[in-house]
Design a protein around this motif. Structure first.
Motif, PDB file in Angstrom:
ATOM      1  N   ARG A  78      -5.744   1.652   6.382  1.00  0.00           N
ATOM      2  CA  ARG A  78      -6.646   2.984   5.378  1.00  0.00           C
ATOM      3  C   ARG A  78      -5.093   3.233   4.359  1.00  0.00           C
ATOM      4  O   ARG A  78      -3.640   2.738   4.838  1.00  0.00           O
ATOM      5  CB  ARG A  78      -6.997   3.827   6.256  1.00  0.00           C
ATOM      6  CG  ARG A  78      -6.674   5.620   5.782  1.00  0.00           C
ATOM      7  CD  ARG A  78      -7.098   6.350   6.875  1.00  0.00           C
ATOM      8  NE  ARG A  78      -8.471   5.650   8.106  1.00  0.00           N
ATOM      9  CZ  ARG A  78      -9.441   5.910   7.532  1.00  0.00           C
ATOM     10  NH1 ARG A  78      -9.867   6.656   6.650  1.00  0.00           N
ATOM     11  NH2 ARG A  78     -10.947   5.331   8.470  1.00  0.00           N
ATOM     12  N   ALA A  79      -4.930   3.495   2.842  1.00  0.00           N
ATOM     13  CA  ALA A  79      -3.808   4.393   2.402  1.00  0.00           C
ATOM     14  C   ALA A  79      -4.780   4.432   1.387  1.00  0.00           C
ATOM     15  O   ALA A  79      -5.624   4.752   0.905  1.00  0.00           O
ATOM     16  CB  ALA A  79      -3.139   2.945   1.758  1.00  0.00           C
ATOM     17  N   GLU A  80      -3.529   5.374   0.583  1.00  0.00           N
ATOM     18  CA  GLU A  80      -3.845   6.129  -0.339  1.00  0.00           C
ATOM     19  C   GLU A  80      -3.785   5.218  -2.010  1.00  0.00           C
ATOM     20  O   GLU A  80      -4.447   5.357  -2.730  1.00  0.00           O
ATOM     21  CB  GLU A  80      -2.901   7.416  -0.807  1.00  0.00           C
ATOM     22  CG  GLU A  80      -2.702   8.113   0.161  1.00  0.00           C
ATOM     23  CD  GLU A  80      -1.327   8.716   0.618  1.00  0.00           C
ATOM     24  OE1 GLU A  80      -1.336   9.146  -0.768  1.00  0.00           O
ATOM     25  OE2 GLU A  80      -0.762   8.906   1.316  1.00  0.00           O
ATOM     26  N   TYR A 139      -3.434   0.392  -3.552  1.00  0.00           N
ATOM     27  CA  TYR A 139      -2.879  -0.660  -2.685  1.00  0.00           C
ATOM     28  C   TYR A 139      -3.323  -1.761  -4.354  1.00  0.00           C
ATOM     29  O   TYR A 139      -3.594  -1.251  -5.826  1.00  0.00           O
ATOM     30  CB  TYR A 139      -4.663  -0.968  -2.894  1.00  0.00           C
ATOM     31  CG  TYR A 139      -4.505  -0.564  -0.992  1.00  0.00           C
ATOM     32  CD1 TYR A 139      -4.780  -1.573  -0.026  1.00  0.00           C
ATOM     33  CD2 TYR A 139      -5.913   0.741  -1.449  1.00  0.00           C
ATOM     34  CE1 TYR A 139      -5.789  -0.456   0.583  1.00  0.00           C
ATOM     35  CE2 TYR A 139      -6.626   1.640  -0.481  1.00  0.00           C
ATOM     36  CZ  TYR A 139      -6.473   1.051   1.011  1.00  0.00           C
ATOM     37  OH  TYR A 139      -6.908   1.583   1.422  1.00  0.00           O
ATOM     38  N   ILE A 146       0.883  -1.009  -0.535  1.00  0.00           N
ATOM     39  CA  ILE A 146       0.037   0.203  -0.134  1.00  0.00           C
ATOM     40  C   ILE A 146       0.750   1.305   0.217  1.00  0.00           C
ATOM     41  O   ILE A 146       2.416   1.364   0.428  1.00  0.00           O
ATOM     42  CB  ILE A 146      -0.880   0.118   1.013  1.00  0.00           C
ATOM     43  CG1 ILE A 146      -0.205  -0.404   2.844  1.00  0.00           C
ATOM     44  CG2 ILE A 146      -1.748  -1.427   1.025  1.00  0.00           C
ATOM     45  CD1 ILE A 146      -0.623   0.283   3.601  1.00  0.00           C
ATOM     46  N   TRP A 147       0.287   1.929  -0.165  1.00  0.00           N
ATOM     47  CA  TRP A 147       1.144   3.774  -0.425  1.00  0.00           C
ATOM     48  C   TRP A 147       0.398   4.460   0.245  1.00  0.00           C
ATOM     49  O   TRP A 147      -0.834   4.454   0.848  1.00  0.00           O
ATOM     50  CB  TRP A 147       1.005   4.455  -1.728  1.00  0.00           C
ATOM     51  CG  TRP A 147       1.485   5.510  -1.880  1.00  0.00           C
ATOM     52  CD1 TRP A 147       1.161   7.284  -1.620  1.00  0.00           C
ATOM     53  CD2 TRP A 147       2.863   5.513  -2.103  1.00  0.00           C
ATOM     54  NE1 TRP A 147       2.061   7.796  -1.926  1.00  0.00           N
ATOM     55  CE2 TRP A 147       3.375   7.313  -2.202  1.00  0.00           C
ATOM     56  CE3 TRP A 147       3.973   5.392  -1.942  1.00  0.00           C
ATOM     57  CZ2 TRP A 147       4.950   7.389  -2.171  1.00  0.00           C
ATOM     58  CZ3 TRP A 147       5.361   5.707  -2.217  1.00  0.00           C
ATOM     59  CH2 TRP A 147       5.797   6.356  -1.748  1.00  0.00           C
ATOM     60  N   VAL A 148       1.173   4.851   1.885  1.00  0.00           N
ATOM     61  CA  VAL A 148       0.380   5.309   2.714  1.00  0.00           C
ATOM     62  C   VAL A 148       1.786   6.193   3.598  1.00  0.00           C
ATOM     63  O   VAL A 148       3.106   5.947   3.451  1.00  0.00           O
ATOM     64  CB  VAL A 148       0.393   4.669   3.599  1.00  0.00           C
ATOM     65  CG1 VAL A 148       1.231   3.395   4.219  1.00  0.00           C
ATOM     66  CG2 VAL A 148      -0.718   5.574   5.066  1.00  0.00           C
ATOM     67  N   ASN A 149       1.236   7.394   3.722  1.00  0.00           N
ATOM     68  CA  ASN A 149       2.411   8.736   4.301  1.00  0.00           C
ATOM     69  C   ASN A 149       3.860   8.505   3.714  1.00  0.00           C
ATOM     70  O   ASN A 149       4.769   8.722   3.869  1.00  0.00           O
ATOM     71  CB  ASN A 149       2.304   7.822   5.783  1.00  0.00           C
ATOM     72  CG  ASN A 149       1.882   7.962   6.906  1.00  0.00           C
ATOM     73  OD1 ASN A 149       0.801   9.080   6.963  1.00  0.00           O
ATOM     74  ND2 ASN A 149       1.431   7.374   7.975  1.00  0.00           N
TER      75      ASN A 149
END
Length: 157
Positions: free
Chosen positions: A97-99, A101, A74-77
């Motif tokens: 929660r992620a931007e 997947y 996932i892409w997060v922070n």
């Protein structure tokens, strides 16, 4: 999608040079997800959690009609993070929660076999030495289920 693809490509790069001439199917777990992974989307109906364990995502997939267990990144922070979620169609039903997947929908039979053999809840993301044959030979027939939208390498990116 570009951020996650670029991050995984960067993480794979040092391994790619080692295996380019070896005929391995995938240079790394990141490469496997880039090669076989599919894009997933979270929506308003998604049960998003701050963190989701691999075992929770596996249990959720078994509870949902048509649910699949997905492992990937996932892409997060601003970074790529190994994760698992429950997907249905091309949607995240339950997950972190992620931007973005990008993950591989895995069959329950394949997951249970790897989990029992390696003693880990994570299947592809465990970094267990016994995963090397999957990188060398690729995933066995029946390991990957339908779901998600075509991943970066299947689109020629």
């Amino acid at each position: 999608m570009e951020e996650l693809t670029a991050a995984l490509t960067g993480l794979e790069a040092p391994f790619r040079t080692l295996v380019d001439d070896s005929e391995w199917a995938h240079a790394s777990v990141e490469g496997l997800v880039l090669d076989v992974g599919r894009w997933w989307t979270a929506g308003a109906e998604t049960r998003l959690q701050p963190q989701v364990t691999f075992s929770d995502a596996f249990s959720e997939a078994a509870r949902h009609r048509g649910g699949v267990y997905v492992e990937g990144f996932i892409w997060v922070n601003g970074g790529a993070v190994a994760a698992a979620w429950c997907g249905q169609g091309d949607r995240v039903v339950y997950g972190p929660r992620a931007e973005q997947y990008l993950g591989v929908p895995l069959s329950p039979h394949f997951c249970r076999r790897i989990q029992q053999r390696n003693g880990t809840a994570a299947v592809l993301m465990s970094k267990h030495p016994k995963l090397l044959p999957l990188l060398r030979d690729g995933l066995p027939r029946g390991a990957v289920l339908p779901g998600g939208r075509p991943g970066p390498r299947s689109l020629g990116a």
